[in-house]
Design a protein around this motif. Structure first.
Motif, mmCIF file in Angstrom:
data_model
loop_
_atom_site.group_PDB
_atom_site.id
_atom_site.type_symbol
_atom_site.label_atom_id
_atom_site.label_comp_id
_atom_site.label_asym_id
_atom_site.label_seq_id
_atom_site.Cartn_x
_atom_site.Cartn_y
_atom_site.Cartn_z
ATOM 1 N N ILE A 83 0.841 -1.200 0.000
ATOM 2 C CA ILE A 83 0.000 0.000 0.000
ATOM 3 C C ILE A 83 0.879 1.254 0.000
ATOM 4 O O ILE A 83 1.681 1.442 0.923
ATOM 5 N N PRO A 84 0.752 2.112 -0.996
ATOM 6 C CA PRO A 84 1.517 3.361 -0.983
ATOM 7 C C PRO A 84 0.914 4.341 0.017
ATOM 8 O O PRO A 84 -0.312 4.430 0.151
ATOM 9 N N GLY A 85 1.753 5.059 0.719
ATOM 10 C CA GLY A 85 1.259 6.053 1.655
ATOM 11 C C GLY A 85 0.971 5.484 3.026
ATOM 12 O O GLY A 85 1.150 4.293 3.289
ATOM 13 N N PRO A 86 0.504 6.349 3.933
ATOM 14 C CA PRO A 86 0.292 5.945 5.321
ATOM 15 C C PRO A 86 -0.870 4.975 5.480
ATOM 16 O O PRO A 86 -1.815 4.968 4.692
ATOM 17 N N VAL A 87 -0.781 4.163 6.527
ATOM 18 C CA VAL A 87 -1.776 3.136 6.817
ATOM 19 C C VAL A 87 -2.158 3.202 8.294
ATOM 20 O O VAL A 87 -1.298 3.385 9.164
ATOM 21 N N ILE A 88 -3.444 3.075 8.574
ATOM 22 C CA ILE A 88 -3.932 2.889 9.937
ATOM 23 C C ILE A 88 -4.370 1.440 10.047
ATOM 24 O O ILE A 88 -5.226 0.986 9.279
ATOM 25 N N LEU A 89 -3.798 0.696 10.988
ATOM 26 C CA LEU A 89 -4.173 -0.696 11.193
ATOM 27 C C LEU A 89 -5.208 -0.781 12.308
ATOM 28 O O LEU A 89 -5.016 -0.218 13.393
ATOM 29 N N VAL A 90 -6.293 -1.506 12.039
ATOM 30 C CA VAL A 90 -7.392 -1.654 12.993
ATOM 31 C C VAL A 90 -7.618 -3.140 13.225
ATOM 32 O O VAL A 90 -7.851 -3.891 12.271
ATOM 33 N N GLY A 91 -7.539 -3.584 14.479
ATOM 34 C CA GLY A 91 -7.694 -4.996 14.758
ATOM 35 C C GLY A 91 -8.787 -5.279 15.767
ATOM 36 O O GLY A 91 -8.873 -4.614 16.796
ATOM 37 N N HIS A 92 -9.614 -6.273 15.455
ATOM 38 C CA HIS A 92 -10.658 -6.713 16.387
ATOM 39 C C HIS A 92 -10.224 -8.015 17.044
ATOM 40 O O HIS A 92 -9.754 -8.938 16.373
ATOM 41 N N SER A 104 5.436 -4.185 12.775
ATOM 42 C CA SER A 104 6.887 -4.167 12.957
ATOM 43 C C SER A 104 7.600 -4.050 11.614
ATOM 44 O O SER A 104 7.365 -4.848 10.701
ATOM 45 N N GLY A 105 8.455 -3.047 11.486
ATOM 46 C CA GLY A 105 9.226 -2.853 10.266
ATOM 47 C C GLY A 105 8.471 -2.198 9.127
ATOM 48 O O GLY A 105 9.026 -2.011 8.045
ATOM 49 N N ARG A 106 7.213 -1.831 9.352
ATOM 50 C CA ARG A 106 6.416 -1.171 8.319
ATOM 51 C C ARG A 106 6.295 0.311 8.672
ATOM 52 O O ARG A 106 5.447 0.717 9.461
ATOM 53 N N ASN A 107 7.169 1.113 8.085
ATOM 54 C CA ASN A 107 7.244 2.531 8.433
ATOM 55 C C ASN A 107 6.038 3.334 7.993
ATOM 56 O O ASN A 107 5.852 4.471 8.432
ATOM 57 N N ASN A 108 5.189 2.768 7.120
ATOM 58 C CA ASN A 108 4.011 3.508 6.678
ATOM 59 C C ASN A 108 2.815 3.331 7.619
ATOM 60 O O ASN A 108 1.774 3.943 7.423
ATOM 61 N N VAL A 109 2.961 2.499 8.657
ATOM 62 C CA VAL A 109 1.899 2.372 9.655
ATOM 63 C C VAL A 109 2.017 3.531 10.639
ATOM 64 O O VAL A 109 3.046 3.691 11.297
ATOM 65 N N SER A 110 0.969 4.347 10.732
ATOM 66 C CA SER A 110 1.055 5.546 11.568
ATOM 67 C C SER A 110 0.267 5.442 12.869
ATOM 68 O O SER A 110 0.473 6.253 13.773
ATOM 69 N N ALA A 111 -0.633 4.467 12.984
ATOM 70 C CA ALA A 111 -1.376 4.306 14.242
ATOM 71 C C ALA A 111 -2.014 2.925 14.279
ATOM 72 O O ALA A 111 -2.220 2.279 13.236
ATOM 73 N N LEU A 112 -2.332 2.484 15.494
ATOM 74 C CA LEU A 112 -2.988 1.201 15.724
ATOM 75 C C LEU A 112 -4.299 1.455 16.468
ATOM 76 O O LEU A 112 -4.315 2.189 17.458
ATOM 77 N N VAL A 113 -5.369 0.846 15.984
ATOM 78 C CA VAL A 113 -6.675 0.996 16.638
ATOM 79 C C VAL A 113 -7.159 -0.396 17.028
ATOM 80 O O VAL A 113 -7.206 -1.309 16.196
ATOM 81 N N TYR A 114 -7.533 -0.544 18.289
ATOM 82 C CA TYR A 114 -7.947 -1.833 18.828
ATOM 83 C C TYR A 114 -9.434 -1.796 19.154
ATOM 84 O O TYR A 114 -9.875 -1.003 19.988
ATOM 85 N N VAL A 115 -10.184 -2.664 18.489
ATOM 86 C CA VAL A 115 -11.633 -2.750 18.690
ATOM 87 C C VAL A 115 -11.914 -4.043 19.457
ATOM 88 O O VAL A 115 -11.871 -5.133 18.892
#
Length: 260
Positions: A83-92, A104-115
């Protein structure tokens, strides 16, 4: 000479105008990658996807294999890399463990959201965390299926799915979720985390007080330990918040996506 001076002045004005217009162009919105957990599938995010898409966010509801933490995280990491550009990862739920490892090691991940999700430290698993405080009733409603490799797939008994997993949804919705649930291996729930990326990345948490899979006390402990930037507590909320509370879940994701 005058014509040359006029040309230079006009060129400077045009250059400044172009720079101003460029600086006024809004930055591209981050891609939101939604990761389901055990006993669910990507369609559980439908309500959240609709709201995020309406607000202009590119969204991917990823298919989580639910086979093992390492391989599940590697599959998600490969998707994030593409994925080009920033990514927000959301996990349930268990997906929270997967996004934690995959970041880990993915510099384009800018935040983590936990549902209603796990925020594991190194060495912790879904099994150890869910039992850290009393309240989970998941163990008593599971239906194991033996696998050829000697492992086990775990399902929630369909007749107990509504009360256990999605008590704040209507009966028809819960019945569909029970019929389409995807099993998780016992091994995946027992696999220990290795890389707590929430220690470096901004984290956001939402959970329900009536969650029967992951007790609210466990969720509160993990959110406080991670020093989450924002924690939303849904009174009476079940484990299936992405289905029962899509507005609140989407709002938190958008807050994470727009934070600076």
């Amino acid at each position: 000479m005058r014509s040359s001076l006029k040309a230079m002045t006009l060129g400077l004005i045009l250059a400044m105008s172009g720079a101003a217009a460029q600086s006024a162009t809004p930055a591209a919105r981050p891609t939101i990658v939604l990761v389901h957990g055990a006993f669910a599938d990507a369609s559980g995010w439908n309500g959240v996807v609709a709201r995020l898409s309406r607000d202009g966010y590119p969204v991917i509801a990823a298919a989580n294999p639910l086979r093992g933490l390492k391989s599940d995280a590697e599959a998600l990491s490969a998707l994030v890399k593409s994925i080009p550009g920033p990514v927000i990862l959301v996990g349930h739920s268990y997906g929270g463990e997967v996004i934690t490892e995959a970041a880990s090691g993915r510099n384009n991940v800018s935040a983590l959201v936990y549902v209603a999700g796990f925020l594991p430290d190194a060495g912790e698993s879904a099994v150890t965390l869910s039992g850290k405080f009393p309240g989970s009733t998941l163990g008593g409603v599971l239906a194991p299926v033996a696998l050829p490799d000697g492992g086990q797939d775990l399902y929630i008994q369909p007749g107990k799915f509504h009360a256990q997993f999605a008590a704040d949804t209507d009966a028809a919705t819960a019945a569909l979720m029970a019929a389409t649930q995807r099993p998780v291996t016992q091994q995946a729930l027992s696999d220990a985390a290795t890389t707590p990326t929430w220690k470096q990345l901004p984290s956001y948490v939402i959970y329900g007080t009536a969650d029967r899979n992951i007790p609210a006390q466990v969720e509160r402990f993990m959110a406080e330990r991670a020093k989450a930037r924002k924690t939303v507590v849904v009174e009476g909320g079940s484990h299936a918040l992405m289905v029962s509370q899509p507005d609140k879940v989407a709002a938190l994701i958008e807050e994470a996506a727009s934070a600076r």
